[in-house]
Structure formats: C-alpha cells, structure tokens
Design an enzyme around this catalytic site. Structure first.
Site, PDB file in Angstrom:
ATOM      1  N   ASP A 140       0.821  -1.206   0.000  1.00  0.00           N
ATOM      2  CA  ASP A 140       0.000   0.000   0.000  1.00  0.00           C
ATOM      3  C   ASP A 140       0.862   1.266   0.000  1.00  0.00           C
ATOM      4  O   ASP A 140       2.077   1.216   0.271  1.00  0.00           O
ATOM      5  CB  ASP A 140      -0.932  -0.015   1.219  1.00  0.00           C
ATOM      6  CG  ASP A 140      -2.285   0.625   0.938  1.00  0.00           C
ATOM      7  OD1 ASP A 140      -2.375   1.418  -0.017  1.00  0.00           O
ATOM      8  OD2 ASP A 140      -3.240   0.344   1.686  1.00  0.00           O
TER       9      ASP A 140
ATOM     10  N   ASP B 211     -10.491   1.951  -3.315  1.00  0.00           N
ATOM     11  CA  ASP B 211     -10.943   1.586  -1.973  1.00  0.00           C
ATOM     12  C   ASP B 211     -12.458   1.500  -1.903  1.00  0.00           C
ATOM     13  O   ASP B 211     -13.004   1.010  -0.911  1.00  0.00           O
ATOM     14  CB  ASP B 211     -10.446   2.607  -0.947  1.00  0.00           C
ATOM     15  CG  ASP B 211      -8.989   2.400  -0.575  1.00  0.00           C
ATOM     16  OD1 ASP B 211      -8.467   1.290  -0.817  1.00  0.00           O
ATOM     17  OD2 ASP B 211      -8.365   3.337  -0.045  1.00  0.00           O
TER      18      ASP B 211
END
Length: 750
Positions: free
Chosen positions: A487, A553
């Site tokens: 990430d 997301d």
C-alpha cells in the site's frame, strides 16, 4: 547472425493491423510520417512518395523551410509547440538543441542489439544520401513489428540523444529517449518527453480524472488550438491521472471511430498532453515531470525517460485490446488461475483477534476462497491508523504466538496466505520515526503537512532501503507469506531529501522500483499487489513489478461499475482486484443485493471483503454460488477481449468479455438508473461472429425475478440464435431495477 544493409531513409514497421512510418532521412531527429491503420507493404517508391506528400506548404509569415516535428520536438526546427527536451548549462547555455542524426538501426523484436536488420550510418564519414535498398522489404518491415534505435548528437550543446521506437506484435507502440551529457560541465535537465502526431481527423480528446474512492472518471472535450495538459504532482500516479489520453474522430465510442491514445508508464510525477498548434500539427505526448534540480547530469551522465505507450485502433475497445495483448504476452504475466481472495480489512479493520480470524478463515474456505489476506493492524502499536507504521514487527501483545499459527491454519485449509505492508510510509508516532527522524522526506525547517497521520520515508537512502528490505523479507519468510498487499496512502508533498531538502520524487520512484525488485528476488514466487489509497498507483511501470492493482478503496458496486469500466481502458480484468463487500458499502453507505455486488466483482480478479462469520447461512450459500461462477468463468474473463456497448441510454450498460475465436462470451446487462422509457428493448451482443450459431443462457447463482413483467419469455433459456441476429438485431433482456445486473453466458454451438 547480423545482417547489414544500407538502410533506407524512410522506415516502415507493421504489426497487429498498425502501420508506423518513420522519416529517418535526417539531418535531424526521426519524425513520424504515419501512425495509424496498416498501409500494407510499401515499396521504396511508395515510401519516398509518402515522405514527399507529407511536406506541408510554407506557413504564412513562418519559417522559410518546412517545419519538422520529431519524436522529441525541437524549437530549433521552427516548431513553436511543447519542446521535448528542456534544460541548460551554467549561465543558461545549451538551452536550445539541434540534434543531428548519427545512425539508425532496425532490430527484430526481442533480438539482441547485435542482430540488426538494417543500419544506417549518419556520421560525417557515412553517406546520408545513400539510396534506399531492398532492406525495406525484409521481415522487420512486415507484419511482426520491430525496434528502431536512432542515435543523434548536438556538438554545440554537448549532448547525445538515443531514441528507441518499438512497434510490438500487438500493434502497441512505445518509445523513449535517453539524453547523455558529453560536455565539460553539468547539464541541468528540466524535462525530456516524447510526442506522437495524430491526423486532422482527431478532433476530440478523452481522458480520465477522479479522486479517492472515485477513480477514473471520463472527461471529454474538443481538441482545440492550445494544450490540454494533465500534470501529476502527487509523487505517485494519482487517482486523478489521465491514465490513457485519447484523441479521436468526432463521436468516437467503444466500437466506432478511429482513436489514438497514449499512456506514460511512470509511477511518480508525470505529464501527458494533447496539443494543437497554430500550424496545424496535433500531438499526443508525455513524460516524467521533473521538479527543480532533480536531475543534473555530470559529464558522462545519462537520463532515460519513461516509456510513452501509444495505441491506435477503431474504437476504444480495440485500443484497449492492444494494451491487453502486450501485457498478456509478458513472460511474468500471471499464468495461473487468479485465486478467489478474502481480504479482512472491511471484515475486522484493526480489531485483530487470533480466534476470530481463524474462524473467518475457516468460513472463507467453506465458500470457496483460495487466498486469505491479513490487512493493516498486525504490527507493533497498530491499533488505529495514527501509530506504528514503519515498525514492521509482529505485535506481541495482539499476536502472542506470532502470525505463523494463523498462516499454518490458512494453508491447512488449502488457501494461500497474504499480508499487508505500507513500506514507504511512517507514522511519527512509531519507534522507527523516533529513532531516525532523518529518514523522513522533508525540507529544512519543516516536515511536510501530515496526511493520514503519515510521513514518507526516504527510500532512496541506502539505510532505509536496507531496513525495509530486511523487515519485509524476514516477515514474509518467517510467516510463510505467499502474497503481499503493498500500500501507499499519501501524496508526496514537500518531498525533500534530508538534510538539504533537495527535491526527491524522481529518486524516490526509482528507489521504490529497486525495493520491489529486491523483495521479488529475495522471495521468488510471492505475488505483490499495488495498492495506493485504492487506485492511485495504476500504471504499466508499476505492473512490471506487481501482479495486480487495487482499482479503488470503494467497492460499492454502483461506483465500481464506473471505476472498472474505465480502468479497463488500460488493464485487462485479471490485473484488477474487484471484491464483494457487505450489504452496506463502507465508503458510500449504499445497500445492494448480493447478486449486484458479486456480478460486478466477477469481471475482475474476484475477491471478498466482508465478515462472513456474520453473514447469514443463506448469504453464504448464495456467495458460494457466485464463487463457483467466478471459478467456472475466470479463464474466459482473464483471457478474452473486453467489450463495452455504445448504448444511447446512459442508464443501461452492457459490457462483457469475448473469448479467443469468439467461441464463448460472458455479458453483464447493468441498470444504474431509471430510464425515461422502459423496458430497454433488444440489446445486441458485441464481439460475436455473425457466421456462428450461439446458445445464450443466463448465469443465475443469485436471484433474478421470474415475473413476466421483469424477464422476457425466453428466460431462463437457453435460446439458440445465429450470431448475425445477436450482433445485428439483439434480444430482449430483463427489465431490471436500478443497481441490478443480469449475466448472460454465450457459447457457440455451430
């Protein structure tokens, strides 16, 4: 074996239905005479004629000689648009260049540098006016593409330029340039970009914008005089990146209109632009966006630009297909079936409990999950997102026995085990930041503004690189990790290298590539996902080091229909993580039926992000049906060609995947809003062969009404029809409510 000829001054490459004709007659850099549909085999006379026919009339009140726009445009030719190379020496010297071609070499695709098809010596000792020979007709100029390397120099500026142009077997074009300082002092580089011309038929521009959780939103405008410039200054690709910048004929769509598109393969700051200048040239270009002082070339030093990819075709689907073909042909492209993933983020967030997660893994295996990923929260001090980032040690308080028992349990259930990292970031509230405040990117006197309670580590610092590599590799090996979710959750703002504060984005981007390469070398077989606040690092260069991207997301199925529709302009489904969330979406609060959530996720690398221990038995049974449907159809979805229908009513979408040879297809009919008229009428199924016969059967792991007011009489099928009917007349589909989808499986019967 090396084959050498007196090279032609006009080079023609052909592959995948695309033709590229380069004017390498000199004395300046090569320019593109044609990039578009394959013109067929052209002999010497035809190529010379094309060059002659391409010279424009003299511009009124302009230069007295024809203006040349090369792949790296130069103002010294009289061109007044965006220059390709910008920089200078001390006192402002060498700010303008006039490169002269030294040599041109043509290589077959994939051949070593020595295996030349043709070479053209343009040095003073050579013969710039050598007549063209039959080398134009050899294999490199046939239907398999090729690679052209042009070397040029500017003695006054003290610079060399190497230009690489490849036409790949897919018909995808890519090009990059390398500048080398041959002068006595430093050369401060401000930018090096490339540009590809498009014809006057290209009158409209389409690219993508967006933000966190709403990535890749299309925007369209006329290609007017001026520059449509898209700059990414986030230190990463960005949720608002252009992704693919397209110019095309008026009204172009998924299946109609000639289009040309470019993609800058770079994961840091970058520029992409569409430009139309007063003299009529239309260009698509781009490259890295360099911050002041990031690249200063010492004598002998070089800088290579990122690859600029170009695709041209009839319609956006065919343009995307060239990217797919290229990606799927890579040796490192994922070949094994993409496993069903369960990521625990939206299931447990930071509430890590070993017993709860073991139970979740057991339940996941029962519905058919094949990969279990433990997300954020497993390392020291990480009870929320304000602390602990950078301390890559298993938290002994939360995991007193470590992660290995969970990993062993996951493996015993027949699943692979994944783990989340965010290596490039750090919380100030961490042991790492307290011990090494000088490891944080910063300018003198201040830290960058905080974002998500994070700062950025200076990965280009060898000590930082060594620490991160050691911790990642140790954790992966000690815990039998098969998969890493990598990430990157904040922009690089005020990203200076301590202690001077010099701009660091360029070096940081290259350092991250080196770190990824080192992790992969130390942990062969481990797959890596590129995640960056969702879809903020989606580009072809990061995908040289990763096995998929996290598109967003947001897994709200309504928004994901939009996000996946346009992520597909660059990436095939198998590289795009797409998950089924809980009934109520985490990011938007919307509620959707499981059939819509799963039917949306099916057209990607399918996964789940949901606490299945809290799902009802009926929900788990229905989800297991969708997992089975994905496993049945994933080979088709992950090898076929994406098609998106051009429908007049924007409330109804039809998209799908057509397999090689059009023997099989899977389509989704999606209703996103309430249309003005209803039902939708017959819809055609693009991509099928008119000369075949097909059986059309609904895919029904979920619930679709059998009410005759909702479904047509042929439902639930199958109905057998000629391909000519399906692509020319179409068939009736269910009259769905908004935010619902129906899936159709099509198989050739004759």
């Amino acid at each position: 074996m090396t084959v050498t000829h007196a090279a032609p001054s006009v080079l023609a490459l052909r592959a995948g239905g695309v033709g590229l004709v380069l004017d390498a007659s000199g004395p300046g850099l090569p320019s593109v005479l044609h990039w578009g549909p394959d013109l067929g085999p052209l002999d010497d006379a035809a190529l010379d004629g094309l060059r002659a026919a391409s010279v424009p009339p003299q511009i009124g009140n302009g230069p007295d000689v024809p203006v040349t726009v090369s792949l790296v445009p130069e103002g010294s030719t009289g061109f007044t648009g965006t220059p390709g190379l910008t920089g200078h020496r001390a006192g402002g010297a060498a700010w303008s260049t006039a490169f002269r071609l030294r040599s041109v070499a043509v290589h077959p695709l994939g051949a070593p540098e020595a295996d030349l098809v043709a070479t053209h010596d343009r040095s003073p000792a050579g013969s710039p006016d050598s007549p063209a020979t039959s080398s134009r007709d050899d294999a490199a100029h046939g239907g398999t593409g090729g690679r052209v390397v042009a070397e040029a120099t500017d003695d006054e500026a003290g610079l060399d330029l190497s230009l690489e142009v490849e036409l790949l077997a897919s018909g995808l074009l890519r090009t990059r340039a390398t500048v080398t300082n041959r002068g006595p002092g430093d050369y401060d580089l401000d930018g090096l970009g490339l540009a590809l011309p498009v014809p006057p038929a290209a009158t409209e521009v389409l690219d993508l914008a967006g933000r966190w959780a709403k990535e890749r939103v299309p925007q369209r405008r006329p290609l007017t005089v001026g520059t449509h410039l898209r700059e990414g200054r986030r230190g990463r690709t960005g949720a608002d990146a252009a992704t693919v910048l397209v110019a095309g004929e008026e009204g172009f769509g998924f299946a109609r209109g000639q289009v040309w598109g470019v993609h800058v393969a770079w994961s840091g700051n970058h520029r992409a632009y569409a430009e139309r200048v007063y003299s009529g040239e239309r260009l698509l270009g781009g490259g890295e966006l360099l911050l002041p002082g990031e690249v200063s070339l010492e004598p002998g030093g070089s800088y290579a630009s990122p690859w600029l990819y170009g695709s041209t075709a009839e319609g956006l689907d065919a343009l995307a297909a060239r990217f797919y073909d290229h990606l799927r042909a890579r040796p490192a492209h994922p070949r094994t079936p993409r496993p069903v993933v369960l990521n625990v983020w939206e299931a447990v967030y930071f509430d890590h409990d070993a017993t709860r997660l073991r139970d979740l893994a057991t339940t996941a295996a029962e519905v058919g999950v094949e990969r279990f990923v433990l997300d954020d929260g497993w390392f020291r001090g990480r009870r929320d997102d304000t602390a602990g980032l950078g301390d890559w040690f298993v938290d002994e308080e939360v995991w007193p026995d470590g992660l290995r028992p969970l990993a062993d349990h996951v493996h015993a259930l027949g699943m692979s085990f994944g783990l989340w990292f965010e290596p490039e970031m750090v919380n100030p509230d961490s042991d790492l930041a307290r011990a090494h405040p000088d490891w944080l990117l910063q300018v003198p006197g201040r830290l960058p503004v905080p974002s998500r309670s994070q700062q950025v580590l200076d990965v280009a610092n060898p000590d930082v690189h060594a620490y991160l590599l050691d911790r990642i590799v140790t954790v992966v090996r000690d815990n039998a990790v098969d998969y890493v979710k990598w990430d990157h959750n904040r922009d690089l703002v005020d990203a200076g290298a301590p202690p001077t504060g010099a701009a660091r984005v360029h070096a940081q981007t290259l350092a991250v590539y080196r770190l990824l390469d080192a992790v992969r070398a130390a942990c062969p077989g481990v797959e890596i996902e590129s995640c960056s606040s969702g879809g903020a690092r989606v580009d072809l260069e990061i995908l040289e080091r990763t096995d998929r991207v996290w598109a967003s997301d947001c897994i709200d199925a309504h928004d994901r229909q939009h996000i996946q529709r346009w992520t597909a302009q660059l990436l095939p489904p198998e590289l795009v993580g797409s998950h089924v969330g809980s009934g109520r979406a985490h990011t938007t609060g919307r509620s959707h039926d499981l059939s819509f959530r799963a039917g949306t996720a099916l057209f990607g690398h399918f996964g789940i992000e949901w606490d299945l221990t809290r799902a009802t038995p009926a929900e788990r049974a229905e989800l297991a049906g969708w997992v089975g449907a994905y496993r049945t159809h994933r080979a088709l979805v992950h090898t076929g060609r994406t098609v998106r229908a051009d429908l007049a009513d924007g409330a109804v979408w039809l998209h799908g995947v057509v397999g090689p040879g059009a023997d099989e297809a899977l389509y989704a009919v999606v209703v996103l809003d309430r249309p003005v008229t209803w039902p939708p009428g017959r819809l055609v199924l693009p991509g099928l062969r008119p000369d075949r016969t097909y059986a059309v059967t609904p895919v029904l792991p979920g619930t679709v009404s059998t009410d005759p007011r909702v479904v047509p009489p042929w439902w639930p099928g199958p109905v057998v029809l000629p391909g000519s009917v399906l692509v020319g007349a179409g068939l009736q589909v269910p009259a769905l409510d908004p935010d619902h989808a129906a899936l159709l499986h099509v198989r050739a019967t004759g």
